[in-house]
Design a protein around this motif. Structure first.
Motif, PDB file in Angstrom:
ATOM      1  N   VAL A   4      10.501   0.571 -14.353  1.00  0.00           N
ATOM      2  CA  VAL A   4      10.336   2.025 -14.333  1.00  0.00           C
ATOM      3  C   VAL A   4       9.138   2.453 -13.480  1.00  0.00           C
ATOM      4  O   VAL A   4       9.261   3.372 -12.660  1.00  0.00           O
ATOM      5  N   PRO A   5       7.956   1.836 -13.612  1.00  0.00           N
ATOM      6  CA  PRO A   5       6.827   2.282 -12.783  1.00  0.00           C
ATOM      7  C   PRO A   5       7.119   2.225 -11.287  1.00  0.00           C
ATOM      8  O   PRO A   5       6.680   3.103 -10.531  1.00  0.00           O
ATOM      9  N   GLU A   6       7.851   1.198 -10.839  1.00  0.00           N
ATOM     10  CA  GLU A   6       8.133   1.111  -9.407  1.00  0.00           C
ATOM     11  C   GLU A   6       9.172   2.146  -8.976  1.00  0.00           C
ATOM     12  O   GLU A   6       9.120   2.663  -7.856  1.00  0.00           O
ATOM     13  N   ALA A   7      10.114   2.462  -9.845  1.00  0.00           N
ATOM     14  CA  ALA A   7      11.042   3.549  -9.555  1.00  0.00           C
ATOM     15  C   ALA A   7      10.284   4.875  -9.426  1.00  0.00           C
ATOM     16  O   ALA A   7      10.608   5.724  -8.585  1.00  0.00           O
ATOM     17  N   GLU A   8       9.249   5.040 -10.242  1.00  0.00           N
ATOM     18  CA  GLU A   8       8.428   6.249 -10.163  1.00  0.00           C
ATOM     19  C   GLU A   8       7.670   6.316  -8.850  1.00  0.00           C
ATOM     20  O   GLU A   8       7.561   7.390  -8.232  1.00  0.00           O
ATOM     21  N   VAL A   9       7.150   5.179  -8.392  1.00  0.00           N
ATOM     22  CA  VAL A   9       6.420   5.153  -7.123  1.00  0.00           C
ATOM     23  C   VAL A   9       7.351   5.517  -5.966  1.00  0.00           C
ATOM     24  O   VAL A   9       6.980   6.279  -5.063  1.00  0.00           O
ATOM     25  N   LEU A  10       8.568   5.000  -5.987  1.00  0.00           N
ATOM     26  CA  LEU A  10       9.506   5.258  -4.895  1.00  0.00           C
ATOM     27  C   LEU A  10       9.926   6.716  -4.822  1.00  0.00           C
ATOM     28  O   LEU A  10      10.156   7.251  -3.736  1.00  0.00           O
ATOM     29  N   THR A  11      10.054   7.375  -5.965  1.00  0.00           N
ATOM     30  CA  THR A  11      10.582   8.739  -5.988  1.00  0.00           C
ATOM     31  C   THR A  11       9.535   9.815  -6.243  1.00  0.00           C
ATOM     32  O   THR A  11       9.781  10.991  -5.975  1.00  0.00           O
ATOM     33  N   GLY A  12       8.377   9.435  -6.776  1.00  0.00           N
ATOM     34  CA  GLY A  12       7.370  10.420  -7.135  1.00  0.00           C
ATOM     35  C   GLY A  12       7.689  11.172  -8.406  1.00  0.00           C
ATOM     36  O   GLY A  12       7.043  12.176  -8.717  1.00  0.00           O
ATOM     37  N   LEU A  13       8.670  10.688  -9.171  1.00  0.00           N
ATOM     38  CA  LEU A  13       9.085  11.335 -10.413  1.00  0.00           C
ATOM     39  C   LEU A  13       8.668  10.503 -11.614  1.00  0.00           C
ATOM     40  O   LEU A  13       8.638   9.278 -11.542  1.00  0.00           O
ATOM     41  N   SER A  38       0.851  -1.185   0.000  1.00  0.00           N
ATOM     42  CA  SER A  38       0.000   0.000   0.000  1.00  0.00           C
ATOM     43  C   SER A  38       0.891   1.241   0.000  1.00  0.00           C
ATOM     44  O   SER A  38       2.093   1.162   0.272  1.00  0.00           O
ATOM     45  N   PRO A  39       0.327   2.409  -0.291  1.00  0.00           N
ATOM     46  CA  PRO A  39       1.133   3.639  -0.200  1.00  0.00           C
ATOM     47  C   PRO A  39       1.769   3.817   1.174  1.00  0.00           C
ATOM     48  O   PRO A  39       2.907   4.288   1.284  1.00  0.00           O
ATOM     49  N   GLU A  40       1.057   3.413   2.227  1.00  0.00           N
ATOM     50  CA  GLU A  40       1.617   3.503   3.580  1.00  0.00           C
ATOM     51  C   GLU A  40       2.800   2.544   3.748  1.00  0.00           C
ATOM     52  O   GLU A  40       3.816   2.898   4.358  1.00  0.00           O
ATOM     53  N   ASP A  41       2.676   1.338   3.184  1.00  0.00           N
ATOM     54  CA  ASP A  41       3.773   0.365   3.244  1.00  0.00           C
ATOM     55  C   ASP A  41       5.010   0.880   2.513  1.00  0.00           C
ATOM     56  O   ASP A  41       6.147   0.682   2.960  1.00  0.00           O
ATOM     57  N   VAL A  42       4.790   1.527   1.375  1.00  0.00           N
ATOM     58  CA  VAL A  42       5.911   2.073   0.602  1.00  0.00           C
ATOM     59  C   VAL A  42       6.658   3.121   1.420  1.00  0.00           C
ATOM     60  O   VAL A  42       7.903   3.154   1.420  1.00  0.00           O
ATOM     61  N   GLU A  43       5.932   3.944   2.153  1.00  0.00           N
ATOM     62  CA  GLU A  43       6.590   4.961   2.978  1.00  0.00           C
ATOM     63  C   GLU A  43       7.410   4.316   4.088  1.00  0.00           C
ATOM     64  O   GLU A  43       8.504   4.789   4.421  1.00  0.00           O
ATOM     65  N   ILE A  44       6.892   3.238   4.675  1.00  0.00           N
ATOM     66  CA  ILE A  44       7.648   2.522   5.708  1.00  0.00           C
ATOM     67  C   ILE A  44       8.930   1.942   5.110  1.00  0.00           C
ATOM     68  O   ILE A  44      10.012   2.032   5.697  1.00  0.00           O
ATOM     69  N   LEU A  45       8.807   1.353   3.929  1.00  0.00           N
ATOM     70  CA  LEU A  45       9.980   0.780   3.258  1.00  0.00           C
ATOM     71  C   LEU A  45      11.024   1.858   2.979  1.00  0.00           C
ATOM     72  O   LEU A  45      12.234   1.648   3.194  1.00  0.00           O
ATOM     73  N   LYS A  46      10.576   3.010   2.496  1.00  0.00           N
ATOM     74  CA  LYS A  46      11.508   4.100   2.187  1.00  0.00           C
ATOM     75  C   LYS A  46      12.202   4.609   3.451  1.00  0.00           C
ATOM     76  O   LYS A  46      13.370   5.005   3.405  1.00  0.00           O
TER      77      LYS A  46
END
Length: 237
Positions: A136-145, A114-122
């Protein structure tokens, strides 16, 4: 003490095209000893994912602790996770060389984190890890770019390191022109590729990251390890 590569990943019930089975086969094929830790069980085929059962965090902790004192762990490959496990894995792998393959969604669109899980991972696991977004899509999710070019890939790799704290970042350009970018020690390294590996889009990110961990375990410097892992995927898959 025996040397080994610790693998923390999900079990793919659909023939093993991705996940723990692919990781074990890759590390073994490269002459290193795999130590598998199950983080989740997925119900899937190559085209459809029906669901996921997250292994309880304390069970993951005990799996890791069972082997940490017996083997000299030269590298850790971390794949499919769930939010509850991130802190435990970060704690138990602290001080080890971690290759983080942050699987956020399946190729069929199923969302693992989930978006919350991604923030915990980061926050908990990405800092200090060698991060290898599967696509590429997952790199975009991690960075917001957004990524539309090789220059964008370079920018995303820098953000993963300089702003999010990764030890290094490898952003793969298979969605664009098959050029992968490594950002490490303030330098950009580019690795051009050949044609798409026909018939094996499912699990190629798993194979790349586990091959990278195996080559790191052999003592290769990171740019050479990335190059060898990329060639292994292209030639062996």
């Amino acid at each position: 003490m025996s040397m080994a590569v610790l693998i923390i990943a999900g079990l793919d019930t659909g023939g093993g095209g991705a996940g723990l089975k692919a990781d074990i086969e890759t590390v073994s094929a490269l002459g290193e000893h795999p130590l598998p830790v199950v983080s989740a069980i997925t119900y899937q085929t190559r085209t459809r994912l029906g669901g996921v059962f997250p292994v309880p965090p304390n069970t993951i902790r005990e799996q890791i602790r069972a082997v940490k004192g017996v083997f000299e762990i030269r590298a850790v490959k971390i794949g499919l996770l769930h939010g509850g496990a991130v802190k435990v894995i970060a704690e138990e792998t602290k001080g080890l060389i971690r290759v983080l393959d942050p699987v956020i969604a399946s190729s069929s669109g199923f969302r693992f984190l989930s978006p919350e899980d991604v923030e915990i991972l980061k926050r908990e696991l990405l800092p200090g890890s060698i991060v290898t977004p599967p696509n590429v899509p997952e790199a975009e999710v991690l960075t917001g770019l957004k990524i539309n070019s090789i220059e964008d890939i370079k920018r995303v790799a820098r953000v993963l390191v300089e702003e999010l704290g990764a030890e290094a970042a490898i952003v793969k350009g298979g969605h664009l022109n098959f050029t992968d970018v490594l950002y490490w020690n303030g330098e950009v390294f580019k690795f051009s590729g050949g044609e798409r590996v026909e018939g094996f889009t499912h699990g190629t990110g798993c194979v790349f990251s586990s091959a990278l961990a195996a080559f790191i375990a052999k003592g290769l410097e990171l740019p050479k390890a990335v190059e060898r892992a990329k060639r292994f995927v292209e030639g062996g898959r």
